[in-house]
Design an enzyme around this catalytic site. Structure first.
Site, PDB file in Angstrom:
ATOM      1  CG  ASN A  11      48.220 109.763  34.303  1.00 64.12           C
ATOM      2  OD1 ASN A  11      48.672 108.974  33.477  1.00 64.12           O
ATOM      3  ND2 ASN A  11      48.189 109.485  35.585  1.00 64.12           N
ATOM      4  CG  HIS A  62      51.106 110.761  38.657  1.00 59.25           C
ATOM      5  ND1 HIS A  62      50.775 110.451  39.957  1.00 59.25           N
ATOM      6  CD2 HIS A  62      51.392 109.584  38.040  1.00 59.25           C
ATOM      7  CE1 HIS A  62      50.852 109.134  40.120  1.00 59.25           C
ATOM      8  NE2 HIS A  62      51.235 108.580  38.980  1.00 59.25           N
ATOM      9  CD  GLU A  70      48.396 115.674  40.473  1.00 62.49           C
ATOM     10  OE1 GLU A  70      48.808 114.833  39.643  1.00 62.49           O
ATOM     11  OE2 GLU A  70      47.468 115.427  41.268  1.00 62.49           O
ATOM     12  CB  SER A  72      42.263 113.609  45.980  1.00 63.16           C
ATOM     13  OG  SER A  72      43.102 113.529  47.121  1.00 63.16           O
ATOM     14  CB  CYS A  92      48.788 109.961  44.080  1.00 59.73           C
ATOM     15  SG  CYS A  92      50.320 110.493  43.264  1.00 59.73           S
ATOM     16  CB  CYS A 112      51.028 114.494  42.963  1.00 57.73           C
ATOM     17  SG  CYS A 112      51.349 113.664  41.378  1.00 57.73           S
TER      18      CYS A 112
HETATM   19 ZN   LIG Z   1      50.091 111.755  41.383  1.00 56.07          ZN
END
Ligand SMILES: [Zn+2]
Length: 161
Positions: free
Chosen positions: A50, A61, A63, A86, A88, A91
Site C-alpha cells: 500500500n 493498494h 494488490e 482480506s 477490499c 481489489c
Molecule cells: Zn484494496
C-alpha cells in the site's frame, strides 16, 4: 510441476513475500499491507505494498501495486494473489475483472473485504489466519485510527460495504 499448487507450505511461503512488503511499508511510514501476484508455477510475478501515504495515492493498494509490478499478461488463469489482509472491494474487483484464479489471505480478523463475494463467483479463497498479519494490522490501527478509516473509505458517516 513440483508439489501440489495448493500445498499449504507453498502458500505460507508466498505469504512471507507479502508480509515482507507490509514491513517495508511500515519502514516507510505507510500502511502495513503487502501483496504479491504469483504465477502458475509458483514464481513471483510482481510484489508491492500500500502506498497511500508514500505516494499520496489512494489507488495504490498492496494488490494493485503487485498487479502493476507484474506488467502485462495475456491471461491470469492459474495465478494467485497473495495478500496480508482480506482484499477490499476495489481489489476484489481487480481479482474478478482479470480472472485471477486464487486469493491467499493472511488474515480477515481486522478487516473483511470482498473475499466471500469472490468465493461465490468461483475464485479459490484460502484464508491462512496468520498471527503476524493480525499483529501488524492491530498495531497499526491502534496507532493510526484516522489513517486507517481514510484507507477503507470510512468517513464516519457511513461504512462502505
Ligand atoms: Zn484494496
Amino acid at each position: 510441476m513440483q508439489g501440489s499448487p495448493s500445498d499449504p507450505r507453498r502458500m505460507r511461503a508466498w505469504l512471507t513475500v507479502a508480509v515482507d512488503e507490509a514491513r517495508i511499508s511500515v519502514g516507510e511510514g505507510g500502511i502495513p499491507i503487502g501483496a504479491a501476484l504469483i504465477g502458475p508455477d509458483g514464481e513471483v510475478l510482481g510484489r508491492g505494498h500500500n502506498r497511500r501515504v508514500q505516494d499520496a495515492d489512494p489507488s495504490l493498494h498492496a494488490e494493485t501495486a503487485a498487479f502493476r509490478a507484474a506488467g502485462r499478461r495475456r491471461t491470469y488463469r492459474d495465478t494467485t494473489m497473495v495478500t496480508t489482509l482480506s482484499p477490499c472491494w476495489y481489489c476484489s474487483g481487480l481479482v474478478r475483472q482479470f480472472g485471477i484464479s486464487r486469493v491467499v489471505i493472511g488474515e480477515a480478523r481486522t478487516f473483511v473485504g470482498g473475499h466471500t463475494w469472490l468465493a461465490e463467483h468461483g475464485t479459490d479463497i484460502v484464508l491462512l489466519d496468520d498471527p503476524q498479519c493480525v499483529e501488524l494490522m492491530e498495531h497499526f490501527i491502534a496507532a493510526n485510527p484516522e489513517l486507517w478509516m481514510e484507507d477503507i473509505g470510512d468517513d464516519g458517516e457511513h461504512r462502505q460495504r
